[in-house]
Design an enzyme around this catalytic site. Structure first.
Site, PDB file in Angstrom:
ATOM      1  N   PRO A  87     101.738  -5.801  -3.956  1.00  0.00           N
ATOM      2  CA  PRO A  87     102.336  -4.476  -3.851  1.00  0.00           C
ATOM      3  C   PRO A  87     101.874  -3.518  -4.935  1.00  0.00           C
ATOM      4  O   PRO A  87     101.453  -3.935  -6.014  1.00  0.00           O
ATOM      5  CB  PRO A  87     103.837  -4.750  -3.988  1.00  0.00           C
ATOM      6  CG  PRO A  87     103.991  -6.165  -4.368  1.00  0.00           C
ATOM      7  CD  PRO A  87     102.688  -6.838  -4.352  1.00  0.00           C
ATOM      8  N   CYS A  88     101.974  -2.229  -4.607  1.00  0.00           N
ATOM      9  CA  CYS A  88     101.671  -1.182  -5.583  1.00  0.00           C
ATOM     10  C   CYS A  88     102.932  -0.984  -6.417  1.00  0.00           C
ATOM     11  O   CYS A  88     103.969  -0.585  -5.909  1.00  0.00           O
ATOM     12  CB  CYS A  88     101.332   0.097  -4.841  1.00  0.00           C
ATOM     13  SG  CYS A  88     101.016   1.499  -5.891  1.00  0.00           S
ATOM     14  N   GLN A  89     102.881  -1.333  -7.678  1.00  0.00           N
ATOM     15  CA  GLN A  89     104.069  -1.219  -8.537  1.00  0.00           C
ATOM     16  C   GLN A  89     103.715  -0.421  -9.784  1.00  0.00           C
ATOM     17  O   GLN A  89     102.603   0.075  -9.904  1.00  0.00           O
ATOM     18  CB  GLN A  89     104.550  -2.625  -8.926  1.00  0.00           C
ATOM     19  CG  GLN A  89     105.042  -3.432  -7.731  1.00  0.00           C
ATOM     20  CD  GLN A  89     105.223  -4.903  -8.068  1.00  0.00           C
ATOM     21  OE1 GLN A  89     104.292  -5.554  -8.532  1.00  0.00           O
ATOM     22  NE2 GLN A  89     106.409  -5.422  -7.818  1.00  0.00           N
ATOM     23  N   ASN A 132      95.241  -3.476  -1.634  1.00  0.00           N
ATOM     24  CA  ASN A 132      96.452  -2.768  -2.029  1.00  0.00           C
ATOM     25  C   ASN A 132      96.549  -1.477  -1.206  1.00  0.00           C
ATOM     26  O   ASN A 132      95.608  -1.115  -0.529  1.00  0.00           O
ATOM     27  CB  ASN A 132      96.376  -2.426  -3.531  1.00  0.00           C
ATOM     28  CG  ASN A 132      97.740  -2.366  -4.188  1.00  0.00           C
ATOM     29  OD1 ASN A 132      98.615  -1.648  -3.725  1.00  0.00           O
ATOM     30  ND2 ASN A 132      97.929  -3.101  -5.268  1.00  0.00           N
TER      31      ASN A 132
END
Ligand SMILES: C[S@@+](CC[C@H](N)C(=O)[O-])C[C@H]1O[C@@H](n2cnc3c(N)ncnc32)[C@H](O)[C@@H]1O
Length: 428
Positions: A87-89, A132
């Site tokens: 995930p993009c965090q 991503n």
């Protein structure tokens, strides 16, 4: 030749299918030696059930990767290629006095699991293939591009060069409009790293010579090539990167080696066949009745027609604050003569939605079935079918997964380059 692969954040195995084929092709260069998947905050680990059902012999670990790294790092075998979609965090970093390494990313931020494996492995994987969402290049909004810069900096510090590209699968003839960033990294012990290093005009690698450029050709450049440097100090990158700049310096195509990046906006160059949503539909007779949408559900207040339609209305927050809300209409039903829109995790279930796909088949409106969602990601039919796994869950898996055809093409090109090098060494 056998390229040993570790598949992180494996979900239902999209990378594995793309690299090995399903069932695994005997002549595949790739061999998944370890895989890991764990769904946070839920007891039932359905993706693992699917994974183990499909690959009963797999060396598959169903636990939180952060715990595996912390407590049983030895379980992760040596490998040549590390793959995963994560995930993009928020990738900002901080120091704590307590931490002897002096630097930590936040717990639960999965980039740091990848980084920890690379850092701690004595025999580091030579190659990485990661996926991503494309907003990674631009996030966070107050410091555009910082998160990607942190990743580039940590890979650079670990001795890797990186090439990246935002790929929309449909623009290369695949059946879904799904735009994702893919990046490949090469350790400085590899021939590919050496070749990039020796390439004087780095954009030649991006446009023609690179692995991504060969697998997914682009048109000749018309936009300005931008260059920049990434600092070594992760905390400085985290705190200082692009503080004043409004736009991210990273375009949809780029290369970083030795801390220097070259990036440019590119357009796909593809004139082959295209696949449509319509060609992925199963026969109407095979569609279970619950996928059809009744006229009542279409026309009721807050029904499908309302949610898909354009609107301009006054809404009220819980606190009683009134505001104007407007949005345009969605294509309803979805066009059958084009690739589909992006599959989302909430694609399943009967409730009306703005974003779920709706198709018209023989005059009837209906949602997409799990097989159709699998086809749009180029998974084998019924890959996620298993007793006790609901259609909603199967749709969720596909919303989380990737278009397998992209991994397949990247994998083919990567293994060709690796083989090329081995052959050259043999005859040298
Ligand atoms: C974007 S999805 C990847 C899907 C996969 N590429 C596929 O083809 O199905 C990310 C996956 O990471 C898993 N995940 C999230 N946190 C995790 C953790 N701490 N340890 C292991 N897996 C995790 C999620 O459950 C999810 O399946």
């Amino acid at each position: 030749m056998s390229i040993r692969v570790v598949e992180l954040f494996a979900g239902v195995g999209g990378f594995r299918i793309g690299l090995e084929g399903y069932p695994r092709k005997e002549d595949s260069d790739y061999h998944i030696v370890w895989s890991n998947q764990w769904e946070p905050s839920t007891k039932s680990q359905h993706a693992n059930l699917v994974y183990k059902n499909r690959w009963p012999e797999a060396n598959h670990c169903g636990e939180n990767i952060e715990e595996v790294i912390e407590n049983r790092f030895f379980e992760i075998p040596d490998h040549d290629l590390l793959v995963g979609g994560f995930p993009c965090q928020d990738y900002s970093v901080a120091t704590t006095l307590k931490n002897s390494r002096g630097l930590i990313g936040k717990k639960g931020v999965l980039w740091w699991s990848i980084e920890a494996i690379l850092r701690r492995k004595e025999n580091k994987p030579k190659y990485l293939m990661l996926e991503n969402v494309d907003r990674l290049l631009k996030s966070p909004s107050k410091q555009r591009g910082r998160d990607f810069a942190v990743m580039l900096a940590s890979l650079n510090n670990l001795g890797y060069a990186v090439e990246w590209r935002v790929i929309n699968a449909a623009e290369y003839g695949m059946p879904q409009r799904r735009r994702r960033i893919f990046f490949l990294a090469y350790h400085n012990s590899t021939d590919i790293f050496r070749r990039i290093n020796e390439t004087e005009i780095k954009e030649d690698w991006l446009v023609t010579d690179g692995i991504i450029a060969t697998a997914f050709p682009i048109k000749d450049l018309t936009e300005k090539v931008k260059r920049g440097s990434i600092q070594k100090d992760l905390i400085k990158v985290s705190e200082e990167f692009n503080l004043e700049g409004k736009d991210s310096p990273f375009e949809n195509c780029g290369l970083m080696i030795n801390g220097e990046f070259t990036t440019v906006k590119t357009k796909p160059n593809y004139s082959g066949s295209m696949q449509t949503l319509g060609s992925k539909l199963i026969d109407k007779q095979e569609v279970p009745s619950e996928f059809f949408i009744s006229d009542e559900d279409i026309n009721k207040p807050k029904g499908w027609k309302y949610l898909k339609g354009s609107k301009s209305e006054v809404r009220e927050t819980k606190e009683g604050f009134k505001y104007n809300y407007s949005e345009g209409s969605m294509v309803f039903p979805d066009a059958l003569d084009n690739a589909s829109r992006t599959i989302i995790t909430g694609e399943g279930g009967k409730s009306p939605s703005r974003f779920k796909h709706v198709v018209e088949q023989d005059g009837k409106l209906r949602r997409l079935t799990p097989i159709e969602l699998e086809r749009l990601n180029m998974f084998p039919d019924n890959h996620t079918k298993l007793e006790d796994i609901t259609d909603t869950k199967r749709a969720f898996f596909m919303g989380n997964a990737l278009v397998v055809g992209i991994v397949k093409k990247l994998g083919q090109e990567l293994s060709e380059r690796i083989n090329e090098n081995i052959n050259q060494e043999q005859f040298a």
